[in-house]
Design a protein around this motif. Structure first.
Motif, PDB file in Angstrom:
ATOM      1  N   LEU A   1      18.529   1.995   3.814  1.00 30.79           N
ATOM      2  CA  LEU A   1      17.371   1.830   2.941  1.00 30.79           C
ATOM      3  C   LEU A   1      16.173   1.297   3.719  1.00 30.79           C
ATOM      4  O   LEU A   1      15.032   1.740   3.518  1.00 30.79           O
ATOM      5  N   GLN A   2      16.463   0.329   4.613  1.00 34.46           N
ATOM      6  CA  GLN A   2      15.381  -0.219   5.428  1.00 34.46           C
ATOM      7  C   GLN A   2      14.773   0.854   6.329  1.00 34.46           C
ATOM      8  O   GLN A   2      13.538   0.947   6.481  1.00 34.46           O
ATOM      9  N   GLU A   3      15.658   1.700   6.897  1.00 34.49           N
ATOM     10  CA  GLU A   3      15.158   2.801   7.720  1.00 34.49           C
ATOM     11  C   GLU A   3      14.300   3.751   6.896  1.00 34.49           C
ATOM     12  O   GLU A   3      13.227   4.197   7.339  1.00 34.49           O
TER      13      GLU A   3
ATOM     14  N   ILE B   1       9.174   5.847   5.152  1.00 33.92           N
ATOM     15  CA  ILE B   1       8.182   6.046   4.088  1.00 33.92           C
ATOM     16  C   ILE B   1       6.870   5.361   4.452  1.00 33.92           C
ATOM     17  O   ILE B   1       5.771   5.908   4.237  1.00 33.92           O
ATOM     18  N   ALA B   2       7.004   4.127   5.022  1.00 33.09           N
ATOM     19  CA  ALA B   2       5.778   3.414   5.418  1.00 33.09           C
ATOM     20  C   ALA B   2       5.026   4.187   6.498  1.00 33.09           C
ATOM     21  O   ALA B   2       3.782   4.315   6.447  1.00 33.09           O
ATOM     22  N   ARG B   3       5.786   4.721   7.484  1.00 32.08           N
ATOM     23  CA  ARG B   3       5.124   5.510   8.532  1.00 32.08           C
ATOM     24  C   ARG B   3       4.485   6.772   7.956  1.00 32.08           C
ATOM     25  O   ARG B   3       3.366   7.146   8.324  1.00 32.08           O
TER      26      ARG B   3
ATOM     27  N   GLU C   1       0.746   7.835   8.014  1.00 38.39           N
ATOM     28  CA  GLU C   1       0.350   9.135   8.555  1.00 38.39           C
ATOM     29  C   GLU C   1      -0.426   9.942   7.518  1.00 38.39           C
ATOM     30  O   GLU C   1      -1.444  10.590   7.829  1.00 38.39           O
ATOM     31  N   LEU C   2       0.084   9.888   6.259  1.00 41.69           N
ATOM     32  CA  LEU C   2      -0.595  10.604   5.187  1.00 41.69           C
ATOM     33  C   LEU C   2      -1.991  10.039   4.951  1.00 41.69           C
ATOM     34  O   LEU C   2      -2.957  10.786   4.715  1.00 41.69           O
ATOM     35  N   SER C   3      -2.069   8.705   5.014  1.00 45.34           N
ATOM     36  CA  SER C   3      -3.381   8.078   4.838  1.00 45.34           C
ATOM     37  C   SER C   3      -4.334   8.486   5.959  1.00 45.34           C
ATOM     38  O   SER C   3      -5.514   8.786   5.726  1.00 45.34           O
ATOM     39  N   ARG C   4      -3.782   8.505   7.188  1.00 42.23           N
ATOM     40  CA  ARG C   4      -4.611   8.917   8.324  1.00 42.23           C
ATOM     41  C   ARG C   4      -5.048  10.366   8.183  1.00 42.23           C
ATOM     42  O   ARG C   4      -6.228  10.713   8.373  1.00 42.23           O
TER      43      ARG C   4
END
Length: 209
Positions: free
Chosen positions: A147-149, A154-156, A160-163
């Motif tokens: 889950l942490q992975e 998801i955070a990355r 990336e999506l935000s960028r």
């Protein structure tokens, strides 16, 4: 003489009461032939009476003693019979108690075996539960790590999506700016008009995507 006769009569009654023959008395002057008689003087007669009386009294005492012994023997036999019956009952009771004790011991052994078997079964169940708990902990830890992975991924991806979104927004803003500047320019020839139409078409396609 009358007193002596009365004493002999009393003695004869005692003798006959005990089944003995009485002593016959006769005056010496009344008997012609005294060959089969015993002539006693007063002292001898008194001594014989005393001896017979003592013998009879001793016999009575012995009979009483014998009767007492017989009664005591009968009572003793009754006591022995009662004691034998009591001993037999006690022996039977002891046998019954021994059987009860044996049954209780057998039941205790059975309960001990069942308790030991149940304890072993419960111990095995506890071990199995501990193994399952350990496996659950390992699986939970693995799920937590996974889950942490996934959260990190998801955070990355969000970054990336935000960028990419910012870049797309910047590109769109740049295109809009360039399009507006291009649109402000009036076409000077047919070629410029065609080029403007193609740019507008390309811009519309890009926006629709």
């Amino acid at each position: 003489m009358q007193q002596e006769k009365a004493e002999w009569e009393n003695l004869n009654r005692i003798l006959m009461r005990h089944g003995l023959k009485p002593v016959s008395l006769a005056a010496p002057q009344s008997c012609g032939d005294t060959s089969d008689m015993i002539v006693l003087d007063h002292q001898s007669s008194e001594g014989i009476r005393l001896a017979l009386k003592t013998l009879v009294e001793d016999t009575e005492r012995q009979q009483k003693v014998m009767q007492g012994l017989m009664e005591a023997n009968r009572c003793l036999r009754d006591v022995v019979r009662l004691e034998q019956g009591r001993a037999s009952r006690q022996e039977q009771r002891a046998n019954d108690l021994e059987n009860v004790v044996k049954n209780i011991k057998a039941k205790i052994c059975q309960l001990e075996d069942e308790t030991i078997a149940k304890a072993c079964q419960q111990q095995n169940q506890v071990k199995e539960l501990q193994k399952e708990q350990q496996a659950s902990r390992v699986k939970y830890q693995q799920q937590q790590e996974k889950l942490q992975e996934q959260e990190e991924i998801i955070a990355r991806l969000q970054k990336e999506l935000s960028r990419v979104g910012r870049e797309e927004q910047q590109r769109a803003d740049t295109q809009n700016k360039m399009f507006c500047q291009f649109c402000k320019r009036a076409p000077k020839s047919v070629l410029d008009q065609r080029y403007l139409s193609e740019v507008i078409f390309f811009f519309c396609e890009t926006v629709s995507q």
